[in-house]
Write a protein that holds these residues in place. Structure first.
Motif, PDB file in Angstrom:
ATOM      1  N   MET A 183       0.833  -1.207   0.000  1.00  0.00           N
ATOM      2  CA  MET A 183       0.000   0.000   0.000  1.00  0.00           C
ATOM      3  C   MET A 183       0.873   1.265   0.000  1.00  0.00           C
ATOM      4  O   MET A 183       0.503   2.286  -0.567  1.00  0.00           O
ATOM      5  N   PHE A 184       2.026   1.172   0.659  1.00  0.00           N
ATOM      6  CA  PHE A 184       2.925   2.320   0.741  1.00  0.00           C
ATOM      7  C   PHE A 184       3.469   2.667  -0.646  1.00  0.00           C
ATOM      8  O   PHE A 184       3.617   3.833  -1.001  1.00  0.00           O
ATOM      9  N   PHE A 185       3.760   1.632  -1.448  1.00  0.00           N
ATOM     10  CA  PHE A 185       4.333   1.879  -2.766  1.00  0.00           C
ATOM     11  C   PHE A 185       3.263   2.141  -3.822  1.00  0.00           C
ATOM     12  O   PHE A 185       3.481   2.889  -4.746  1.00  0.00           O
ATOM     13  N   LYS A 186       2.133   1.463  -3.654  1.00  0.00           N
ATOM     14  CA  LYS A 186       1.080   1.616  -4.658  1.00  0.00           C
ATOM     15  C   LYS A 186      -0.207   1.976  -3.918  1.00  0.00           C
ATOM     16  O   LYS A 186      -0.830   1.118  -3.279  1.00  0.00           O
ATOM     17  N   LYS A 187      -0.566   3.241  -3.950  1.00  0.00           N
ATOM     18  CA  LYS A 187      -1.671   3.727  -3.130  1.00  0.00           C
ATOM     19  C   LYS A 187      -3.013   3.103  -3.504  1.00  0.00           C
ATOM     20  O   LYS A 187      -3.940   3.088  -2.730  1.00  0.00           O
ATOM     21  N   SER A 188      -3.099   2.599  -4.756  1.00  0.00           N
ATOM     22  CA  SER A 188      -4.386   2.062  -5.186  1.00  0.00           C
ATOM     23  C   SER A 188      -4.501   0.568  -4.907  1.00  0.00           C
ATOM     24  O   SER A 188      -5.391  -0.090  -5.423  1.00  0.00           O
ATOM     25  N   ALA A 189      -3.577   0.014  -4.102  1.00  0.00           N
ATOM     26  CA  ALA A 189      -3.584  -1.432  -3.852  1.00  0.00           C
ATOM     27  C   ALA A 189      -4.835  -1.848  -3.084  1.00  0.00           C
ATOM     28  O   ALA A 189      -4.916  -1.681  -1.876  1.00  0.00           O
ATOM     29  N   ARG A 190      -5.812  -2.377  -3.831  1.00  0.00           N
ATOM     30  CA  ARG A 190      -7.078  -2.780  -3.213  1.00  0.00           C
ATOM     31  C   ARG A 190      -6.859  -3.894  -2.207  1.00  0.00           C
ATOM     32  O   ARG A 190      -7.518  -3.972  -1.187  1.00  0.00           O
ATOM     33  N   ILE A 191      -5.887  -4.732  -2.525  1.00  0.00           N
ATOM     34  CA  ILE A 191      -5.659  -5.938  -1.734  1.00  0.00           C
ATOM     35  C   ILE A 191      -5.182  -5.617  -0.313  1.00  0.00           C
ATOM     36  O   ILE A 191      -5.356  -6.401   0.601  1.00  0.00           O
TER      37      ILE A 191
ATOM     38  N   PRO B 149      -9.212  19.812  -1.080  1.00  0.00           N
ATOM     39  CA  PRO B 149      -9.870  18.651  -0.471  1.00  0.00           C
ATOM     40  C   PRO B 149      -9.706  18.625   1.045  1.00  0.00           C
ATOM     41  O   PRO B 149      -8.817  19.284   1.589  1.00  0.00           O
ATOM     42  N   ALA B 150     -10.574  17.881   1.718  1.00  0.00           N
ATOM     43  CA  ALA B 150     -10.462  17.745   3.176  1.00  0.00           C
ATOM     44  C   ALA B 150      -9.144  17.039   3.504  1.00  0.00           C
ATOM     45  O   ALA B 150      -8.729  16.131   2.784  1.00  0.00           O
ATOM     46  N   GLN B 151      -8.497  17.489   4.550  1.00  0.00           N
ATOM     47  CA  GLN B 151      -7.219  16.872   4.943  1.00  0.00           C
ATOM     48  C   GLN B 151      -7.370  16.267   6.331  1.00  0.00           C
ATOM     49  O   GLN B 151      -7.954  16.893   7.210  1.00  0.00           O
ATOM     50  N   SER B 152      -6.850  15.055   6.508  1.00  0.00           N
ATOM     51  CA  SER B 152      -7.027  14.415   7.819  1.00  0.00           C
ATOM     52  C   SER B 152      -5.688  14.076   8.468  1.00  0.00           C
ATOM     53  O   SER B 152      -4.709  13.781   7.785  1.00  0.00           O
ATOM     54  N   TYR B 153      -5.696  14.105   9.784  1.00  0.00           N
ATOM     55  CA  TYR B 153      -4.482  13.866  10.562  1.00  0.00           C
ATOM     56  C   TYR B 153      -4.783  12.844  11.658  1.00  0.00           C
ATOM     57  O   TYR B 153      -5.684  13.051  12.467  1.00  0.00           O
ATOM     58  N   SER B 154      -4.030  11.752  11.655  1.00  0.00           N
ATOM     59  CA  SER B 154      -4.300  10.659  12.597  1.00  0.00           C
ATOM     60  C   SER B 154      -3.184  10.508  13.618  1.00  0.00           C
ATOM     61  O   SER B 154      -2.050  10.906  13.370  1.00  0.00           O
TER      62      SER B 154
ATOM     63  N   VAL C 251     -10.066   7.536   1.853  1.00  0.00           N
ATOM     64  CA  VAL C 251      -9.984   8.713   0.982  1.00  0.00           C
ATOM     65  C   VAL C 251      -9.735   8.276  -0.463  1.00  0.00           C
ATOM     66  O   VAL C 251     -10.379   8.775  -1.398  1.00  0.00           O
ATOM     67  N   HIS C 252      -8.840   7.304  -0.621  1.00  0.00           N
ATOM     68  CA  HIS C 252      -8.575   6.810  -1.980  1.00  0.00           C
ATOM     69  C   HIS C 252      -9.844   6.209  -2.572  1.00  0.00           C
ATOM     70  O   HIS C 252     -10.157   6.423  -3.757  1.00  0.00           O
ATOM     71  N   GLY C 253     -10.597   5.500  -1.726  1.00  0.00           N
ATOM     72  CA  GLY C 253     -11.851   4.890  -2.166  1.00  0.00           C
ATOM     73  C   GLY C 253     -12.846   5.948  -2.641  1.00  0.00           C
ATOM     74  O   GLY C 253     -13.542   5.762  -3.644  1.00  0.00           O
ATOM     75  N   ALA C 254     -12.882   7.089  -1.914  1.00  0.00           N
ATOM     76  CA  ALA C 254     -13.811   8.165  -2.283  1.00  0.00           C
ATOM     77  C   ALA C 254     -13.455   8.730  -3.656  1.00  0.00           C
ATOM     78  O   ALA C 254     -14.338   8.983  -4.484  1.00  0.00           O
ATOM     79  N   TYR C 255     -12.160   8.907  -3.902  1.00  0.00           N
ATOM     80  CA  TYR C 255     -11.733   9.417  -5.213  1.00  0.00           C
ATOM     81  C   TYR C 255     -11.999   8.386  -6.306  1.00  0.00           C
ATOM     82  O   TYR C 255     -12.377   8.723  -7.426  1.00  0.00           O
TER      83      TYR C 255
ATOM     84  N   VAL D 159      -9.302   9.437  -9.381  1.00  0.00           N
ATOM     85  CA  VAL D 159      -8.157   8.968  -8.579  1.00  0.00           C
ATOM     86  C   VAL D 159      -6.941   9.871  -8.743  1.00  0.00           C
ATOM     87  O   VAL D 159      -6.140  10.018  -7.819  1.00  0.00           O
ATOM     88  N   GLU D 160      -6.834  10.494  -9.915  1.00  0.00           N
ATOM     89  CA  GLU D 160      -5.650  11.345 -10.164  1.00  0.00           C
ATOM     90  C   GLU D 160      -5.596  12.549  -9.214  1.00  0.00           C
ATOM     91  O   GLU D 160      -4.555  13.155  -9.033  1.00  0.00           O
ATOM     92  N   LEU D 161      -6.735  12.869  -8.591  1.00  0.00           N
ATOM     93  CA  LEU D 161      -6.747  14.007  -7.658  1.00  0.00           C
ATOM     94  C   LEU D 161      -6.291  13.609  -6.250  1.00  0.00           C
ATOM     95  O   LEU D 161      -6.081  14.451  -5.386  1.00  0.00           O
ATOM     96  N   PHE D 162      -6.175  12.313  -6.012  1.00  0.00           N
ATOM     97  CA  PHE D 162      -5.806  11.820  -4.676  1.00  0.00           C
ATOM     98  C   PHE D 162      -4.366  12.191  -4.322  1.00  0.00           C
ATOM     99  O   PHE D 162      -3.452  11.978  -5.114  1.00  0.00           O
ATOM    100  N   ARG D 163      -4.190  12.769  -3.141  1.00  0.00           N
ATOM    101  CA  ARG D 163      -2.839  13.112  -2.656  1.00  0.00           C
ATOM    102  C   ARG D 163      -2.637  12.449  -1.300  1.00  0.00           C
ATOM    103  O   ARG D 163      -3.335  12.814  -0.333  1.00  0.00           O
TER     104      ARG D 163
END
Lengths: 225, 203, 253
Positions: free
Chosen positions: A86-94, C97-102, C115-119, C125-129
């Motif tokens: 997940m760290f390397f590939k943010k879209s890793a669904r798995i 976009p909303a920014q979150s801190y954990s 957040v990635h799921g929402a994009y 998805v290209e807007l995801f940071r």
């Protein structure tokens, strides 16, 4: 005082002053102090996790392959790889599998913890106060205990009903609303009293820390004077 | 799909752990094993999050983002703690002394600062929240507890006063108990929702 | 079962009853004529912040709390993630976009996944940071320490604090007040609620925190949850009154 002790005292004083500089408004020194704290806790946690968890619990057991214990160790290894992916590939669904596993385990422990650790003891202590043995003293009614037990029962129910969810378009004159409003009012008094007491407790511990911090700064200044 | 996979895993693993907890006397060894796995996965998650934090701040330094000096401080503090911990060991007395010499004054002064913030917040209570049953009871309770905590008066000689004070000291327990039960019910609900995979409408 | 204690028996009974009430509430929810419950007031204030964020084109910050550690708070963070999911469903296409801190690794990872799921859902998805969902510290204090400098930046429109919040979080609301940034605080921690009550921020008290519903979002889940808690509350009150009476009359040991 040794040189290292002196250095630590100097560092401590400087950091304390940087934190207290917040009182003059948000500034660079306060920000630096905050980021030092963040960096240090992250560094310490990373070192502890690697030396105390990852190496002894995840990596070292793999040397014993193909023993059963080592084979079982492959499960967390696989989950860990998914997370690192997940760290390397943010879209890793798995990677969701590893996080889902963690979330599920935590939820199960929390359900048991909340039921056994909070709900049951709290409910039992309310009922236990009605023990007939506590209600009398040398053959006479113990009015203080009787009053406490009934007040506790009433208070807890009142607090619980403060959070009773109401319908969006409820009419204000209905009968059920009147008794609920009364109970809610009483509940709010109990909540206010609890919050006030907690607030003072927290304030007292903060004040102790403040006195300690200020006295450390004064001691350091005295050292030079 | 992405989050459905996570939700199904959460529901499955949670239900298994719940069963193991229920049959703990016979399933204790399995429970310990799953718990061990959870500790490892949580640790790896933390390390991944730390790595992500560092990468972000290194990027901030590289692009010269406004306030990148903070990022520089963070990375330096991290390395100054992480590297000695890794090489000298986290139980080394010198290392622990170094950590506490920085962490202790920072945390203590932050706590002290909070006392001052609390004081200023309390002074403004009625201005920001208005007059209500909750604010009035909060203020009276806070004042009385502050008075009692300071120990300015000794009521032990007066039977009526000491009984009244004793009764007053028990009052916060009532509210705390009611709040704890309510919060526990809320937590229980969320827990079950996670376990049945129905956390919210828009998973 | 021979050695089961009263404590374990009551705990098991609570769990079974609670599940039963959840099922009954679900059946009741099928009746469309049931009048809906009003959203908790604090969560409605988040709705205002969301609108403000999209109108002003500034970022809405979210403090997700210190993590899955702690007792009751451990599930508080699941709630903060629900709040984040709701926020993200509305703010994906905002200028900022909303920014979150954990304050915890697992929380930061799950939050990033949400957040990635929402994009992903919005096919953007290209807007995801990833830097918009960060771990900021690893304890109550260092989490707070990491959030404070972010709050101090000028391009923020509001702050939503949701999760396991210690009383020390009062310093966050204080800084927000100094910067004139509106804050909404939601936590399941009672001492946190007590401290935050003294701040100017709207605070969700008691169990309300566990029932996030903002505007029309998450209504089905909220209506069911509110019905469950209302029903179980009545059941609990009746049970307590009966148990107290039985104890007083010597029937219960």
């Amino acid at each position: 005082m040794t040189l290292s002790e002196l250095l630590y005292a100097l560092l401590g004083t400087a950091l304390s002053l940087m934190v207290f500089s917040y009182l003059l408004g948000d500034n660079l020194f306060f920000g630096i102090a905050m980021y030092i704290l963040v960096g240090m806790t992250a560094g310490y946690a990373a070192a502890v996790l690697i030396t105390k968890v990852i190496l002894p619990m995840l990596i070292n057991p793999l040397a014993e392959l193909p023993a059963t214990s080592a084979l079982l160790g492959l499960v967390p290894l696989l989950l860990s790889i998914l997370l690192i992916w997940m760290f390397f590939k943010k879209s890793a669904r798995i990677s969701g599998i590893a996080l889902g596993f963690l979330g599920g385990v935590l939820a199960a422990f929390a359900v048991v913890g909340v039921t056994r650790g909070t709900l049951t003891p709290q409910l039992l202590s309310i009922v236990d106060a009605f023990d007939p043995a506590l209600m009398t003293q040398a053959g006479y009614p113990n009015w203080m205990n009787i009053f406490s037990a009934f007040l506790m029962l009433f208070g807890v129910l009142a607090v619980l009903f403060v959070f009773h969810h109401r319908e969006k378009f409820q009419t204000l004159s209905s009968g059920s609303q009147t008794w609920l409003d009364g109970l809610t009012g009483a509940g709010q008094v109990f909540i206010g009293i609890t919050f006030g007491a907690l607030f003072v407790g927290l304030f007292s511990s903060g004040l102790t820390a403040l006195i300690f911090s200020v006295s450390q700064i004064i001691d350091f200044i005295k050292l030079w004077l | 799909m992405r989050q459905r996979l996570a939700l199904i895993t959460a529901a499955l693993s949670g239900s298994v752990v719940l069963l193991l907890l229920f049959f703990q006397p016979v399933a204790g060894a399995y429970l310990a094993l799953v718990l061990n796995w959870a500790i490892i996965v949580a640790s790896v998650a933390l390390l991944v999050a730390i790595a992500s934090l560092l990468v972000t701040h290194i990027r901030f330094i590289a692009v010269g983002r406004r306030g990148f000096i903070y990022s520089f401080v963070l990375i330096t503090a991290f390395l100054a703690t992480f590297l000695p911990g890794l090489f000298k060991g986290v139980e080394d007395p010198g290392y622990l002394g170094w950590i506490s010499a920085i962490q202790k004054p920072l945390e203590l002064s932050l706590l002290g600062l909070i006392a001052l913030v609390m004081m200023s917040a309390a002074v403004k209570l009625f201005r920001v929240r208005g007059w209500s049953v909750l604010t009035v009871s909060f203020a009276i309770s806070a004042l009385l507890f502050l008075f009692l905590n300071l120990g300015l008066s000794d009521w032990s000689g007066n039977q009526i006063f000491s009984t009244l004070i004793d009764a007053f000291l028990r009052l916060p327990v009532i509210g705390a108990r009611g709040l704890l039960i309510g919060v526990a019910l809320g937590a229980l609900l969320v827990g079950f929702r996670v376990l049945i995979g129905q956390e919210s409408d828009n998973e | 079962m021979a050695g089961i204690s009263l404590h374990d028996l009551i705990s098991t009974l609570i769990v079974i009853l609670f599940l039963l009430v959840m099922f009954i509430a679900w059946l009741m929810g099928k009746n469309k004529k049931m009048p809906p419950y009003a959203n908790p007031e604090g969560y409605e204030r988040i709705d205002e912040l969301m609108h403000r964020s999209s109108e002003e084109g500034k970022a809405l910050l979210m403090g997700l709390g210190e993590g899955f550690s702690g007792l009751n708070g451990s599930l508080g963070d699941q709630t903060s993630l629900m709040v984040q999911r709701i926020l993200m469903s509305r703010s994906v296409f905002n200028d900022q976009p909303a920014q979150s801190y954990s304050g915890d690794g697992a929380l930061a990872c799950i939050s990033q996944m949400i957040v990635h799921g929402a994009y992903d859902k919005a096919m953007a998805v290209e807007l995801f940071r990833p830097e918009h969902n960060q771990l900021t510290g690893l304890s109550g204090l260092s989490w707070m320490a990491g959030l404070l400098p972010e709050l101090a930046r000028s391009d923020n429109t509001g702050l939503v604090l949701a999760g396991s919040l210690r009383p020390e979080s009062l310093i966050i609301t204080d800084m927000a007040e100094r910067k004139e940034i509106p804050v909404v605080a939601a936590t399941g921690d009672i001492s946190g609620q007590a401290a935050l009550f003294a701040s100017g921020a709207p605070v969700l008290l008691g169990e309300d925190y566990y029932l996030p519903a903002i505007g029309d979002i998450n209504q089905a889940s909220y209506q069911h949850s509110a019905r469950v808690l209302n029903l179980f509350r009545i059941l609990l009150a009746a049970g307590l009154l009966l148990a107290a009476f039985l104890k007083l009359s010597g029937v219960l040991p």
